[in-house]
Every structure is written in C-alpha cells, then in structure tokens.
Design a protein around this motif. Structure first.
Motif, PDB file in Angstrom:
ATOM      1  N   ILE A   1       0.876  -1.169   0.000  1.00 42.43           N
ATOM      2  CA  ILE A   1       0.000   0.000   0.000  1.00 42.43           C
ATOM      3  C   ILE A   1       0.920   1.227   0.000  1.00 42.43           C
ATOM      4  N   VAL A   2       0.834   2.048  -1.063  1.00 42.55           N
ATOM      5  CA  VAL A   2       1.752   3.175  -1.238  1.00 42.55           C
ATOM      6  C   VAL A   2       1.042   4.477  -0.882  1.00 42.55           C
ATOM      7  N   ALA A   3       1.736   5.310  -0.137  1.00 39.61           N
ATOM      8  CA  ALA A   3       1.166   6.590   0.267  1.00 39.61           C
ATOM      9  C   ALA A   3       2.288   7.604   0.447  1.00 39.61           C
ATOM     10  N   ALA A   4       1.923   8.869   0.400  1.00 44.92           N
ATOM     11  CA  ALA A   4       2.859   9.952   0.678  1.00 44.92           C
ATOM     12  C   ALA A   4       2.653  10.437   2.103  1.00 44.92           C
TER      13      ALA A   4
ATOM     14  N   SER B   1       3.094   8.977   8.290  1.00 41.04           N
ATOM     15  CA  SER B   1       4.428   9.579   8.275  1.00 41.04           C
ATOM     16  C   SER B   1       5.444   8.522   7.904  1.00 41.04           C
ATOM     17  N   LEU B   2       6.697   8.933   7.775  1.00 43.35           N
ATOM     18  CA  LEU B   2       7.746   7.983   7.438  1.00 43.35           C
ATOM     19  C   LEU B   2       7.906   6.902   8.509  1.00 43.35           C
ATOM     20  N   GLN B   3       7.535   7.212   9.759  1.00 43.47           N
ATOM     21  CA  GLN B   3       7.629   6.226  10.839  1.00 43.47           C
ATOM     22  C   GLN B   3       6.621   5.089  10.677  1.00 43.47           C
ATOM     23  N   ASP B   4       5.596   5.302   9.849  1.00 41.16           N
ATOM     24  CA  ASP B   4       4.592   4.255   9.626  1.00 41.16           C
ATOM     25  C   ASP B   4       5.031   3.255   8.560  1.00 41.16           C
ATOM     26  N   HIS B   5       6.109   3.528   7.892  1.00 40.31           N
ATOM     27  CA  HIS B   5       6.586   2.642   6.836  1.00 40.31           C
ATOM     28  C   HIS B   5       6.962   1.277   7.434  1.00 40.31           C
TER      29      HIS B   5
END
Length: 311
Positions: free
Chosen positions: A126-129, A211-215
């Motif tokens: 699942i891709v997101a910004a 956020s990037l921490q959710d990656h």
C-alpha cells in the motif's frame, strides 16, 4: 495384614506368579478352614471366590503335606467366577470409544469451522505519501460477523518495549470498543475500524496522516479464529498526492486481484488440520484397542475355581 493362623501355613508359587497363577497353597488344613475364600487383584480390579470343604469323613490317601494332583479340581470355563473383570473391561472399552468419538467429532467440527474461514489482505504494498490517509485492506472470507470479537493490528518489525517487554499494538478492538490501553500512543488518535465493515468481517484498518515512521509491515490477527494476515505499507516522500483532504482517496489503495490476494489461516491449512485430527483419532483408537487386548489377556490368564482339599 495376615491372620496369625495362616502366616506359617500359606504360600504362593513364584514360578506360577510369572504366568499369572495366583493359586494359594494351605498346609495342614483344619475344620476352622472350612468355608469360602476370595482372591482379589487390585491392579485389575478382578476377583474370584472358591469354596474349601474340610470333611472329617474324607479318607486321605497321602500322609505328606504336599498337595496331590487329585486334590485340585480344574474348573471348566462355566465354573470360573470372574466378577468385576468383564464389567470393568466392557466399561473401559465403551468409555474409551465414547471419549474418542466425542474428541473426533469436536475436532472435526472445529476443523471445518476454523478451516473454512480465511483472512484476506493485499499481497501488493500500500503506497502513500507523508500526510495521506490510507486503508490497510483486510477481511474475513466468507463473511463473518466480527462485532464483539477481538481484532489486533500490530507491527511485527517493532520489538516489545518497556521493562515488561509488553507488546504494543497499532489498534486493538475488543468488547465492542477500542482498547487504548494496549495501543501505542502515536496511533491512538489516527487509527480506526469501520463498525459497518465489522458486521461483514471487514477488519480493514484506516490510518490517518501517515508519516515515514509508519513505513513497514502491519499484521492483522483475530484470536477467536487464530488467523492472521500481513500487509506492507510504503510511505514514499516522492509519491505525488492528488488530494489535500483527509479522506482516503482511491489512488491510495492498490486493489488486489484474486491471484494477488494474500490468504492465510494461521500456521495450518485446512488439509493439515484434517490430517492432524484424523491421525489423532487413529492413535486414540489404537490405544483403546491395545488396552482392551492387554486387559483381556490378563483376565484370561487369571483362572480360579472351586477346590476340595482334605488332610
């Protein structure tokens, strides 16, 4: 434990005991010995009774204390008295078979129920910004009412934190409400499930303002069914967002095709569960048959009958 009058006058044969012969030898019998005698083996819970008749008018043809073969009356099968052995054997056999059948029925039913439900997620990331809202798709197939059941979302890449090494969850739903005490602080205000979706087995997780921490990887687990599924969330700063609202845009979801769906029902497939249940039933049946055969052999080896002995 013995009566004084029999201490020096009774004995068993050591060689006979090895064959299951528990015949009792009584030396120098008297009129006081006249009557019934009972033999009991606690280990087998079997017993037999015999009658000893001491007749003063009986003329003895031997002057020694040894037991002459003529003094032993070999009982026919109809004369043997085995009281509790057969009933104990029948009870053990019937109870064991009933227990095995109950276990097999329960396990088979449990296998069908558990083996027929799957947890389906996306095999594609699942891709997101950063700043987007995303939905991590996950549902029970076929439809299953998850309202009131426990649903746990966690991050397997993160190690337990704190002195007690307690697992912290992204989202926990139990007792028809969100259990915030088990959740990580950063996700308490940003995650949710759909109440309408739960009625259909849709346990998809919505994460707002990623956020990037959710990656990383996310795992959904339903303890009641013991099924789980994993999904990968990719937060890419170079991903161009086409929406400025907090609503979940369709572009944020990569809808899996049937071939791309991740289907898992825990560590075992339905075939494996059926194989385990069937093997368990066969083992139980074999143990019951072994115990019954062994007990039957032991009973047959213990033979008693009426005895007439004279001096």
């Amino acid at each position: 434990m013995m009566m004084d009058t029999y201490i020096q006058r009774t004995s068993l044969s050591q060689d006979g005991l090895r064959r299951g012969d528990v015949s009792l030898t009584i030396r120098n019998v008297s009129l006081q010995d006249h009557g019934r005698f009972r033999c009991f083996i606690p280990r087998l819970r079997i017993e037999a009774e015999l009658l000893l008749v001491v007749d003063p008018n009986f003329v003895s043809t031997t002057t020694t204390e040894s037991v002459h073969p003529r003094n032993l009356i070999t009982p026919t099968p109809q004369q043997e008295t085995v009281r509790n052995g057969s009933s104990s054997l029948a009870w053990t056999c019937s109870w064991s078979l009933m227990f095995s059948s109950w276990i097999f029925t329960f396990c088979f039913y449990w296998t069908l129920v558990r083996g027929g439900l799957h947890l389906i997620g996306s095999s594609q990331p699942i891709v997101a910004a950063p700043g987007d809202d995303v939905v991590l798709p996950c549902r029970v197939d076929p439809e299953w009412d998850a309202v009131g059941k426990t649903v746990e979302w966690s991050r397997p890449d993160l190690r337990p934190s704190g002195p007690q090494k307690r697992v912290e969850y992204v989202f926990v739903y139990r007792f028809k409400k969100t259990d915030r005490d088990m959740m990580m602080d950063t996700y308490i205000q940003r995650t949710s499930l759909s109440q309408d979706g739960l009625r259909r087995g849709d346990v998809s997780l919505t994460i707002r303002n990623v956020s990037l921490q959710d990656h990383g990887r996310f795992r959904c687990f339903i303890p009641r069914l013991r099924i789980e599924a994993e999904l990968l969330l990719v937060v890419d700063p170079n991903f161009v967002s086409t929406t400025t609202t907090e609503s979940v845009h369709p572009r944020n979801l990569i809808s899996p095709t049937p071939q791309e769906e991740t289907v898992t029902n825990g560590h075992f497939t339905r075939f494996h569960l059926c194989l385990i249940v069937f093997s368990f039933f066969i083992i139980c049946l074999g143990l019951v048959s072994f115990c019954v055969a062994r007990k039957s052999k032991q009973i047959q080896e213990v033979k008693f009958g009426p005895v007439s002995m004279e001096t």
